[in-house]
Design an enzyme around this catalytic site. Structure first.
Site, mmCIF file in Angstrom:
data_model
loop_
_atom_site.group_PDB
_atom_site.id
_atom_site.type_symbol
_atom_site.label_atom_id
_atom_site.label_comp_id
_atom_site.label_asym_id
_atom_site.label_seq_id
_atom_site.Cartn_x
_atom_site.Cartn_y
_atom_site.Cartn_z
ATOM 1 N N ARG A 170 -5.478 -0.069 -6.614
ATOM 2 C CA ARG A 170 -4.213 0.557 -6.197
ATOM 3 C C ARG A 170 -3.724 1.576 -7.220
ATOM 4 O O ARG A 170 -3.032 2.518 -6.872
ATOM 5 C CB ARG A 170 -3.110 -0.506 -6.031
ATOM 6 C CG ARG A 170 -3.301 -1.450 -4.863
ATOM 7 C CD ARG A 170 -2.011 -2.238 -4.605
ATOM 8 N NE ARG A 170 -2.222 -3.439 -3.823
ATOM 9 C CZ ARG A 170 -2.291 -3.480 -2.494
ATOM 10 N NH1 ARG A 170 -2.174 -2.380 -1.791
ATOM 11 N NH2 ARG A 170 -2.484 -4.616 -1.864
ATOM 12 N N VAL A 173 -10.628 3.772 2.075
ATOM 13 C CA VAL A 173 -9.896 4.605 1.128
ATOM 14 C C VAL A 173 -9.206 3.698 0.103
ATOM 15 O O VAL A 173 -8.627 2.680 0.476
ATOM 16 C CB VAL A 173 -8.830 5.434 1.878
ATOM 17 C CG1 VAL A 173 -8.069 6.311 0.917
ATOM 18 C CG2 VAL A 173 -9.467 6.256 2.973
ATOM 19 N N ASP A 212 -4.255 1.762 11.008
ATOM 20 C CA ASP A 212 -5.660 1.576 11.354
ATOM 21 C C ASP A 212 -5.731 1.053 12.795
ATOM 22 O O ASP A 212 -5.673 1.845 13.731
ATOM 23 C CB ASP A 212 -6.265 0.618 10.323
ATOM 24 C CG ASP A 212 -7.762 0.502 10.412
ATOM 25 O OD1 ASP A 212 -8.420 1.519 10.632
ATOM 26 O OD2 ASP A 212 -8.286 -0.613 10.261
ATOM 27 N N ASP A 239 1.069 3.046 4.298
ATOM 28 C CA ASP A 239 -0.066 3.726 3.683
ATOM 29 C C ASP A 239 -0.985 4.292 4.755
ATOM 30 O O ASP A 239 -1.344 5.464 4.737
ATOM 31 C CB ASP A 239 -0.833 2.778 2.744
ATOM 32 C CG ASP A 239 -1.215 1.441 3.370
ATOM 33 O OD1 ASP A 239 -0.846 1.179 4.532
ATOM 34 O OD2 ASP A 239 -1.894 0.649 2.695
ATOM 35 N N GLY A 264 0.772 -1.241 0.000
ATOM 36 C CA GLY A 264 0.000 0.000 0.000
ATOM 37 C C GLY A 264 0.803 1.291 0.000
ATOM 38 O O GLY A 264 0.294 2.340 -0.382
HETATM 39 P P1 IMP Z 1 -3.726 -2.147 10.831
HETATM 40 O O1 IMP Z 1 -2.823 -3.315 11.129
HETATM 41 O O2 IMP Z 1 -5.143 -2.428 11.264
HETATM 42 O O3 IMP Z 1 -3.224 -0.840 11.354
HETATM 43 O O4 IMP Z 1 -3.882 -2.101 9.280
HETATM 44 C C1 IMP Z 1 -2.992 -1.544 8.468
HETATM 45 C C2 IMP Z 1 -3.163 -2.068 7.062
HETATM 46 O O5 IMP Z 1 -4.544 -2.327 6.688
HETATM 47 C C3 IMP Z 1 -2.704 -1.003 6.134
HETATM 48 O O6 IMP Z 1 -1.309 -1.078 5.919
HETATM 49 C C4 IMP Z 1 -3.531 -1.273 4.890
HETATM 50 O O7 IMP Z 1 -2.873 -2.192 4.054
HETATM 51 C C5 IMP Z 1 -4.816 -1.867 5.391
HETATM 52 N N1 IMP Z 1 -5.902 -0.854 5.420
HETATM 53 C C6 IMP Z 1 -6.518 -0.333 6.496
HETATM 54 N N2 IMP Z 1 -7.454 0.559 6.148
HETATM 55 C C7 IMP Z 1 -7.438 0.630 4.805
HETATM 56 C C8 IMP Z 1 -8.172 1.411 3.837
HETATM 57 O O8 IMP Z 1 -9.055 2.236 4.133
HETATM 58 N N3 IMP Z 1 -7.842 1.193 2.530
HETATM 59 C C9 IMP Z 1 -6.889 0.298 2.133
HETATM 60 N N4 IMP Z 1 -6.172 -0.419 3.007
HETATM 61 C C10 IMP Z 1 -6.447 -0.266 4.331
HETATM 62 MG MG MG Z 2 -4.863 -4.106 1.797
#
Ligand code: IMP
Ligand code: MG
Length: 189
Positions: free
Chosen positions: A162, A150, A100, A97, A44
């Site tokens: 992408r 997003v 979350d 990217d 991402g």
């Molecule tokens: P986390 O481990 O929950 O913080 O997730 C992080 C990963 O989830 C990011 O590096 C993204 O690849 C994916 N991700 C989370 N939200 C989105 C979004 O809105 N669009 C695309 N990818 C997302």
């Molecule tokens: Mg993804």
């Protein structure tokens, strides 16, 4: 920002993305005058990375890391592509990217600490703080966003979208159920 169109809108225009890369590149340069290892998290971060490093007016080495999440609620993470560089004793900036829940970033920071890095900081294009499960520090933040999916500028939904040039917000069910029509709608709007 564009006007809402059935849940489809531009989150950040090209000029805003460029301004973010310029601002964060300058901050990283200021904090690491002697150079830094930039570790980009695939996939991402690719577009953001390309813009960011070209706005980083100082020495940097580049490496890539790819993780995959699996298991119940996809809360378990494993390495799919490991670092090539030896980061022991080095200052590392991880480029993502979006942060979350923070699970991915927490895993990456732990891995980089285990490899003996002198320091590790995170640089994320987007920060969705409202969904955080783990308290991770994101030192360099492009933009804080709310709880909407997003796509574009490297970010995907099920590996699609992408290659949209800009960052777009759209209804997740629509993105999932009608990819060709939604792609058409989001392309260079
Ligand atoms: P986390 O481990 O929950 O913080 O997730 C992080 C990963 O989830 C990011 O590096 C993204 O690849 C994916 N991700 C989370 N939200 C989105 C979004 O809105 N669009 C695309 N990818 C997302
Ligand atoms: Mg993804």
């Amino acid at each position: 920002m564009s006007q809402p169109d059935h849940g489809v809108r531009s989150l950040l225009e090209a000029s805003e993305l460029a301004a973010i890369a310029h601002r964060l590149g300058g901050e990283i340069r200021r904090d690491y005058p002697d150079g830094v290892v930039v570790v980009a998290l695939l996939k991402g971060s690719i577009c953001f990375l390309a813009d960011l490093v070209r706005e980083l007016p100082g020495p940097c080495e580049l490496d890539f890391l790819a993780l995959s999440s699996y298991g119940d609620g996809r809360t378990r993470v494993r390495v799919v592509k490991d670092l090539d560089l030896d980061v022991s004793g080095r200052d590392v900036v991880v480029v993502l990217d979006i942060v979350d829940t923070g699970l991915t970033l927490a895993y990456v920071l732990r891995l980089i600490a285990l490899r003996g890095a002198r320091s590790a900081a995170a640089c994320a294009l987007l920060d969705r703080q409202s969904r955080r499960l783990l308290p991770v520090e994101v030192r360099y933040v492009g933009q804080v966003i709310s709880d909407e999916h997003v796509v574009g500028y490297g970010l995907d939904l099920d590996e699609r979208y992408r290659n949209l040039p800009g960052l777009q917000v759209a209804d997740e069910a629509d993105l999932r159920s009608k990819p060709p029509a939604m792609f058409e709608r989001l392309w260079r709007r």
